[in-house]
Design a protein around this motif. Structure first.
Motif, PDB file in Angstrom:
ATOM      1  N   VAL A  56       0.832  -1.191   0.000  1.00  0.00           N
ATOM      2  CA  VAL A  56       0.000   0.000   0.000  1.00  0.00           C
ATOM      3  C   VAL A  56       0.885   1.267   0.000  1.00  0.00           C
ATOM      4  CG1 VAL A  56      -0.386   0.267   2.494  1.00  0.00           C
ATOM      5  CG2 VAL A  56      -2.220   0.801   0.920  1.00  0.00           C
ATOM      6  N   SER A  57       2.062   1.163   0.624  1.00  0.00           N
ATOM      7  CA  SER A  57       2.985   2.311   0.597  1.00  0.00           C
ATOM      8  C   SER A  57       3.396   2.610  -0.836  1.00  0.00           C
ATOM      9  CB  SER A  57       4.264   2.052   1.393  1.00  0.00           C
ATOM     10  OG  SER A  57       3.979   1.456   2.598  1.00  0.00           O
ATOM     11  N   GLU A  58       3.710   1.558  -1.586  1.00  0.00           N
ATOM     12  CA  GLU A  58       4.116   1.782  -2.976  1.00  0.00           C
ATOM     13  C   GLU A  58       2.992   2.463  -3.766  1.00  0.00           C
ATOM     14  OE1 GLU A  58       4.472  -1.443  -5.773  1.00  0.00           O
ATOM     15  OE2 GLU A  58       6.018  -0.383  -6.896  1.00  0.00           O
ATOM     16  N   VAL A  59       1.765   2.006  -3.539  1.00  0.00           N
ATOM     17  CA  VAL A  59       0.613   2.581  -4.248  1.00  0.00           C
ATOM     18  C   VAL A  59       0.543   4.097  -3.995  1.00  0.00           C
ATOM     19  CG1 VAL A  59      -1.927   2.692  -4.172  1.00  0.00           C
ATOM     20  CG2 VAL A  59      -0.781   0.480  -4.378  1.00  0.00           C
ATOM     21  N   PHE A  60       0.674   4.485  -2.730  1.00  0.00           N
ATOM     22  CA  PHE A  60       0.490   5.909  -2.437  1.00  0.00           C
ATOM     23  C   PHE A  60       1.742   6.733  -2.747  1.00  0.00           C
ATOM     24  CE2 PHE A  60      -3.289   4.091  -0.708  1.00  0.00           C
ATOM     25  CZ  PHE A  60      -4.223   5.039  -1.106  1.00  0.00           C
ATOM     26  N   GLU A  61       2.923   6.096  -2.722  1.00  0.00           N
ATOM     27  CA  GLU A  61       4.121   6.815  -3.182  1.00  0.00           C
ATOM     28  C   GLU A  61       4.008   7.099  -4.671  1.00  0.00           C
ATOM     29  OE1 GLU A  61       7.234   4.242  -1.839  1.00  0.00           O
ATOM     30  OE2 GLU A  61       6.917   4.953   0.227  1.00  0.00           O
ATOM     31  N   LYS A  62       3.574   6.090  -5.424  1.00  0.00           N
ATOM     32  CA  LYS A  62       3.413   6.272  -6.879  1.00  0.00           C
ATOM     33  C   LYS A  62       2.342   7.313  -7.175  1.00  0.00           C
ATOM     34  CE  LYS A  62       4.920   1.856  -8.916  1.00  0.00           C
ATOM     35  NZ  LYS A  62       6.188   2.251  -9.397  1.00  0.00           N
ATOM     36  N   SER A  63       1.293   7.321  -6.346  1.00  0.00           N
ATOM     37  CA  SER A  63       0.214   8.300  -6.536  1.00  0.00           C
ATOM     38  C   SER A  63       0.755   9.715  -6.340  1.00  0.00           C
ATOM     39  CB  SER A  63      -0.909   8.060  -5.529  1.00  0.00           C
ATOM     40  OG  SER A  63      -1.455   6.790  -5.696  1.00  0.00           O
ATOM     41  N   LEU A  64       1.538   9.891  -5.287  1.00  0.00           N
ATOM     42  CA  LEU A  64       2.088  11.229  -5.036  1.00  0.00           C
ATOM     43  C   LEU A  64       3.013  11.633  -6.189  1.00  0.00           C
ATOM     44  CD1 LEU A  64       2.467  13.759  -3.291  1.00  0.00           C
ATOM     45  CD2 LEU A  64       4.268  12.555  -2.038  1.00  0.00           C
ATOM     46  N   MET A  65       3.836  10.682  -6.665  1.00  0.00           N
ATOM     47  CA  MET A  65       4.734  10.990  -7.786  1.00  0.00           C
ATOM     48  C   MET A  65       3.944  11.420  -9.019  1.00  0.00           C
ATOM     49  SD  MET A  65       7.622   8.172  -7.094  1.00  0.00           S
ATOM     50  CE  MET A  65       7.758   7.612  -8.765  1.00  0.00           C
ATOM     51  N   GLN A  66       2.835  10.716  -9.243  1.00  0.00           N
ATOM     52  CA  GLN A  66       2.013  11.050 -10.421  1.00  0.00           C
ATOM     53  C   GLN A  66       1.407  12.445 -10.263  1.00  0.00           C
ATOM     54  OE1 GLN A  66      -0.513  10.970 -12.788  1.00  0.00           O
ATOM     55  NE2 GLN A  66      -1.934  11.902 -11.334  1.00  0.00           N
ATOM     56  N   GLU A  67       0.997  12.795  -9.040  1.00  0.00           N
ATOM     57  CA  GLU A  67       0.421  14.128  -8.810  1.00  0.00           C
ATOM     58  C   GLU A  67       1.486  15.218  -8.992  1.00  0.00           C
ATOM     59  OE1 GLU A  67      -2.621  14.906  -8.774  1.00  0.00           O
ATOM     60  OE2 GLU A  67      -3.348  12.866  -8.578  1.00  0.00           O
ATOM     61  N   ILE A  68       2.693  14.957  -8.483  1.00  0.00           N
ATOM     62  CA  ILE A  68       3.774  15.947  -8.627  1.00  0.00           C
ATOM     63  C   ILE A  68       4.071  16.172 -10.104  1.00  0.00           C
ATOM     64  CG2 ILE A  68       6.248  16.358  -8.187  1.00  0.00           C
ATOM     65  CD1 ILE A  68       5.805  14.990  -5.414  1.00  0.00           C
ATOM     66  N   SER A  69       4.086  15.073 -10.857  1.00  0.00           N
ATOM     67  CA  SER A  69       4.377  15.234 -12.287  1.00  0.00           C
ATOM     68  C   SER A  69       3.227  15.970 -12.992  1.00  0.00           C
ATOM     69  CB  SER A  69       4.713  13.872 -12.896  1.00  0.00           C
ATOM     70  OG  SER A  69       3.906  13.560 -13.962  1.00  0.00           O
ATOM     71  N   ASN A  70       2.009  15.733 -12.549  1.00  0.00           N
ATOM     72  CA  ASN A  70       0.881  16.446 -13.163  1.00  0.00           C
ATOM     73  C   ASN A  70       0.899  17.934 -12.804  1.00  0.00           C
ATOM     74  OD1 ASN A  70      -1.206  16.359 -14.985  1.00  0.00           O
ATOM     75  ND2 ASN A  70      -2.764  16.007 -13.430  1.00  0.00           N
ATOM     76  N   THR A  71       1.314  18.235 -11.588  1.00  0.00           N
ATOM     77  CA  THR A  71       1.419  19.649 -11.186  1.00  0.00           C
ATOM     78  C   THR A  71       2.415  20.365 -12.105  1.00  0.00           C
ATOM     79  OG1 THR A  71       0.948  19.078  -8.892  1.00  0.00           O
ATOM     80  CG2 THR A  71       2.001  21.202  -9.263  1.00  0.00           C
ATOM     81  N   LYS A  72       3.546  19.685 -12.369  1.00  0.00           N
ATOM     82  CA  LYS A  72       4.571  20.284 -13.253  1.00  0.00           C
ATOM     83  C   LYS A  72       3.978  20.553 -14.620  1.00  0.00           C
ATOM     84  CE  LYS A  72       8.833  18.523 -11.341  1.00  0.00           C
ATOM     85  NZ  LYS A  72       9.458  17.205 -11.243  1.00  0.00           N
TER      86      LYS A  72
END
Ligand code: OFO
Length: 167
Positions: free
Chosen positions: A83-99
């Protein structure tokens, strides 16, 4: 009139939002399969939200005189380590979308496309919110730990966040 450069960038963003939607869908499915129903509920909701984000841009492009292009969806993983991997990947995806949203906003200023600039302000605020939500979930995971009991509590806590989301 929508500048061609902005139309192209918005179409790229349509793709990005659609990919985010399917990425969350793949993670929702994995969580549900693992019996993590709270996390699954949250991720299904997140997937739907991203689809709405995609559609809003899609409609805007056409309303502004351009042509929205149907997104291309790649294959997403069927398995995640934790579950940690799921939410780490989610945060990474959000950061990339913000960029990607920020660079779109910067392009609008360069092109003097103030209408699209204004339209995108909602996305700027939304990205900020989403990054905060995922950071919040990750700190809960860190505090509660991901052993048997910890996972149960994390899942419940994430489910509660989903319940508080406006529908
Ligand atoms: Fe579309 O809001 Fe996140 O990625």
């Amino acid at each position: 009139m929508l500048p061609k450069k902005i139309e192209t960038a918005l179409n790229k963003q349509i793709n990005q939002e659609a990919n985010a939607s399917y990425f969350y869908l793949s993670m929702a499915s994995w969580c549900e399969y693992q019996g993590l129903n709270g996390a699954a509920k949250f991720l299904y909701l997140q997937s739907e939200e991203e689809r709405v984000h995609m559609l809003k841009i899609f409609r805007y492009v056409n309303e502004a005189g351009g042509q929205a292009i149907t997104p291309v969806i790649p294959k997403f993983p069927t398995k995640y380590k934790s579950v940690s991997e799921v939410f780490e990947k989610s945060l990474m995806q959000e950061i990339s979308n913000t960029k990607s949203i920020n660079s779109l906003v910067a392009d609008c200023l360069k092109e003097k496309d103030f209408s699209t600039f204004h339209f995108l302000q909602w996305y700027v605020a939304e990205q900020h919110e989403e990054e905060m939500t995922f950071k919040n979930i990750l700190s809960k995971i860190e505090i509660l730990g991901s052993d048997g009991k910890g996972i149960y509590m994390i899942d419940k806590a994430i489910g509660k966040i989903a319940d508080q989301e406006p529908t």
